[in-house]
Scaffold this motif. Structure first.
Motif, mmCIF file in Angstrom:
data_model
loop_
_atom_site.group_PDB
_atom_site.id
_atom_site.type_symbol
_atom_site.label_atom_id
_atom_site.label_comp_id
_atom_site.label_asym_id
_atom_site.label_seq_id
_atom_site.Cartn_x
_atom_site.Cartn_y
_atom_site.Cartn_z
ATOM 1 N N GLU A 83 1.003 -1.261 0.037
ATOM 2 C CA GLU A 83 -0.012 -0.160 -0.035
ATOM 3 C C GLU A 83 0.987 1.262 -0.099
ATOM 4 O OE1 GLU A 83 -3.413 0.608 2.613
ATOM 5 O OE2 GLU A 83 -3.868 -1.579 2.551
ATOM 6 N N GLU A 84 1.681 1.286 0.989
ATOM 7 C CA GLU A 84 2.798 2.581 1.064
ATOM 8 C C GLU A 84 3.499 2.729 -0.325
ATOM 9 O OE1 GLU A 84 5.222 1.767 4.493
ATOM 10 O OE2 GLU A 84 3.271 2.128 6.028
ATOM 11 N N THR A 85 3.888 1.772 -0.779
ATOM 12 C CA THR A 85 4.677 1.814 -2.018
ATOM 13 C C THR A 85 3.856 2.429 -3.305
ATOM 14 O OG1 THR A 85 6.160 0.018 -1.646
ATOM 15 C CG2 THR A 85 6.044 0.581 -3.764
ATOM 16 N N MET A 86 2.579 1.792 -3.218
ATOM 17 C CA MET A 86 1.736 2.312 -4.440
ATOM 18 C C MET A 86 1.273 3.658 -4.132
ATOM 19 S SD MET A 86 -0.399 -1.277 -5.122
ATOM 20 C CE MET A 86 -1.759 -0.377 -6.244
ATOM 21 N N GLU A 93 -3.373 1.096 -9.225
ATOM 22 C CA GLU A 93 -3.300 -0.227 -9.962
ATOM 23 C C GLU A 93 -1.846 -0.569 -10.505
ATOM 24 O OE1 GLU A 93 -6.115 -2.960 -12.854
ATOM 25 O OE2 GLU A 93 -6.602 -0.632 -12.834
ATOM 26 N N VAL A 94 -1.641 -1.993 -10.218
ATOM 27 C CA VAL A 94 -0.164 -2.489 -10.631
ATOM 28 C C VAL A 94 -0.702 -3.830 -11.338
ATOM 29 C CG1 VAL A 94 2.165 -2.999 -10.242
ATOM 30 C CG2 VAL A 94 1.438 -1.182 -9.024
ATOM 31 N N LYS A 95 -0.295 -3.733 -12.460
ATOM 32 C CA LYS A 95 -0.526 -5.188 -13.432
ATOM 33 C C LYS A 95 0.604 -6.022 -13.503
ATOM 34 C CE LYS A 95 -4.965 -4.339 -15.550
ATOM 35 N NZ LYS A 95 -5.668 -4.194 -16.832
ATOM 36 N N THR A 96 0.956 -7.187 -12.960
ATOM 37 C CA THR A 96 2.146 -7.923 -12.977
ATOM 38 C C THR A 96 1.542 -9.335 -14.010
ATOM 39 O OG1 THR A 96 1.874 -9.411 -11.325
ATOM 40 C CG2 THR A 96 3.010 -7.238 -11.056
ATOM 41 N N GLU A 97 2.686 -10.110 -14.341
ATOM 42 C CA GLU A 97 2.319 -11.215 -15.254
ATOM 43 C C GLU A 97 1.332 -12.055 -14.428
ATOM 44 O OE1 GLU A 97 4.809 -14.908 -16.859
ATOM 45 O OE2 GLU A 97 5.575 -13.087 -16.943
ATOM 46 N N LYS A 98 1.454 -12.202 -13.004
ATOM 47 C CA LYS A 98 0.569 -13.037 -12.277
ATOM 48 C C LYS A 98 -0.656 -12.512 -11.623
ATOM 49 C CE LYS A 98 4.179 -16.589 -11.918
ATOM 50 N NZ LYS A 98 5.337 -17.135 -10.959
ATOM 51 N N LYS A 102 -4.601 -3.572 -6.898
ATOM 52 C CA LYS A 102 -5.264 -2.131 -7.115
ATOM 53 C C LYS A 102 -6.233 -1.804 -5.896
ATOM 54 C CE LYS A 102 -9.303 -3.822 -9.386
ATOM 55 N NZ LYS A 102 -10.239 -3.721 -10.582
ATOM 56 N N PHE A 103 -6.285 -0.655 -5.924
ATOM 57 C CA PHE A 103 -7.183 -0.035 -4.579
ATOM 58 C C PHE A 103 -8.533 -0.137 -5.034
ATOM 59 C CE2 PHE A 103 -2.952 1.934 -3.461
ATOM 60 C CZ PHE A 103 -3.195 1.571 -2.057
ATOM 61 N N ARG A 104 -9.402 -0.482 -4.209
ATOM 62 C CA ARG A 104 -10.829 -0.413 -4.505
ATOM 63 C C ARG A 104 -11.833 0.248 -3.174
ATOM 64 N NH1 ARG A 104 -13.328 -6.241 -2.855
ATOM 65 N NH2 ARG A 104 -12.698 -6.241 -0.776
ATOM 66 N N ASN A 105 -12.559 0.774 -3.631
ATOM 67 C CA ASN A 105 -13.485 1.435 -2.510
ATOM 68 C C ASN A 105 -14.506 0.242 -1.921
ATOM 69 O OD1 ASN A 105 -12.620 4.005 -3.266
ATOM 70 N ND2 ASN A 105 -14.062 4.294 -4.874
ATOM 71 N N ASN A 106 -14.237 0.296 -0.609
ATOM 72 C CA ASN A 106 -14.908 -0.554 0.130
ATOM 73 C C ASN A 106 -16.451 -0.012 0.569
ATOM 74 O OD1 ASN A 106 -12.845 -2.121 0.564
ATOM 75 N ND2 ASN A 106 -12.109 -1.213 2.285
ATOM 76 N N ALA A 107 -17.272 -0.908 0.908
ATOM 77 C CA ALA A 107 -18.672 -0.184 1.606
ATOM 78 C C ALA A 107 -18.505 0.622 2.428
ATOM 79 C CB ALA A 107 -19.444 -1.477 1.811
ATOM 80 N N PRO A 108 -19.237 1.511 2.606
ATOM 81 C CA PRO A 108 -19.352 2.651 3.775
ATOM 82 C C PRO A 108 -19.326 1.877 5.130
ATOM 83 C CG PRO A 108 -20.971 3.456 2.077
ATOM 84 C CD PRO A 108 -20.588 1.858 1.729
ATOM 85 N N SER A 109 -18.693 2.593 5.732
ATOM 86 C CA SER A 109 -18.849 2.074 7.363
ATOM 87 C C SER A 109 -19.033 3.183 8.383
ATOM 88 C CB SER A 109 -17.356 1.458 7.710
ATOM 89 O OG SER A 109 -16.506 2.653 7.561
#
Length: 157
Positions: A83-86, A93-98, A102-109
Motif C-alpha cells: 500500500e505504502e509503495t503504491m 493499480e499495478v498489473k504484473t504477469e501473475k 489495485k485499490f478499491r472502494n469498500n462499502a461505507p462504514s
C-alpha cells in the motif's frame, strides 16, 4: 474369562474406536468379559490415555495458533508495504504477469462521533441473567421460576 492380553487388546481397540469416532462403542464395551472392577480399571486406563492425548492436542493447537498469528502479522506487514509503495508512487493499480494489484472502494462504514446524540431506536440493550446472584439468593429464599439443583459428577482419583 478372557486373558489379560485379550483384555488389553480389546481396550486398545476401544481407545482406537474413540479416537476414530467410530460407532458401536457401547456394544464393544458390553461384550468384554470380566469382573466389574477389572472393566472399570481398564476404562480408567483408556480415559487416562485419552486425557494425555487431549493435553498433547492442546499443546499442538497452541503452537499452531502462535504460528498462525505470526503468519497473519507477516501478511499484514507485507500488504502495508505494498500500500505504502503504491501510494508513494501515485499508482492505484499495478498489473504484473501473475497478479493485478489495485485499490478499491469498500462499502461505507459507520464511525460514531458522539454516542449521546444517537437516537434511542438505534441502541440495543442486552438482557442477561446472573446465575451466581440467583444461586446466592436461592440459598436464603425461594424465587419463582427458579430452583437450585445439585448434580453428581464422576470423579476419578
Amino acid at each position: 474369562m478372557p486373558t489379560l492380553y485379550e483384555l488389553q487388546g480389546s481396550y486398545a481397540q476401544i481407545q482406537q474406536m474413540i479416537v476414530d469416532g467410530a460407532g458401536g462403542l457401547e456394544e464393544t464395551l458390553e461384550s468384554i468379559e470380566g469382573a466389574i472392577e477389572e472393566k472399570l480399571e481398564a476404562y480408567v486406563m483408556v480415559i487416562r490415555n485419552l486425557e494425555a492425548d487431549v493435553i498433547a492436542y492442546d499443546t499442538e493447537e497452541k503452537r499452531f495458533k502462535e504460528r498462525k498469528a505470526i503468519a497473519k502479522k507477516g501478511i499484514n506487514r507485507m500488504k502495508q508495504a505494498i500500500e505504502e509503495t503504491m501510494k508513494l508512487s501515485n499508482r492505484d493499480e499495478v498489473k504484473t504477469e501473475k497478479f493485478n494489484i489495485k485499490f478499491r472502494n469498500n462499502a461505507p462504514s459507520v464511525h460514531i462521533l458522539d454516542e449521546s446524540l444517537i437516537p434511542k431506536e438505534f441502541i440495543k440493550i442486552e438482557r442477561t441473567i446472573s446465575k451466581a446472584e440467583l444461586a446466592k439468593r436461592l440459598k436464603e429464599s425461594e424465587i419463582p421460576g427458579v430452583k437450585l439443583v445439585v448434580n453428581k459428577s464422576l470423579q476419578i482419583k
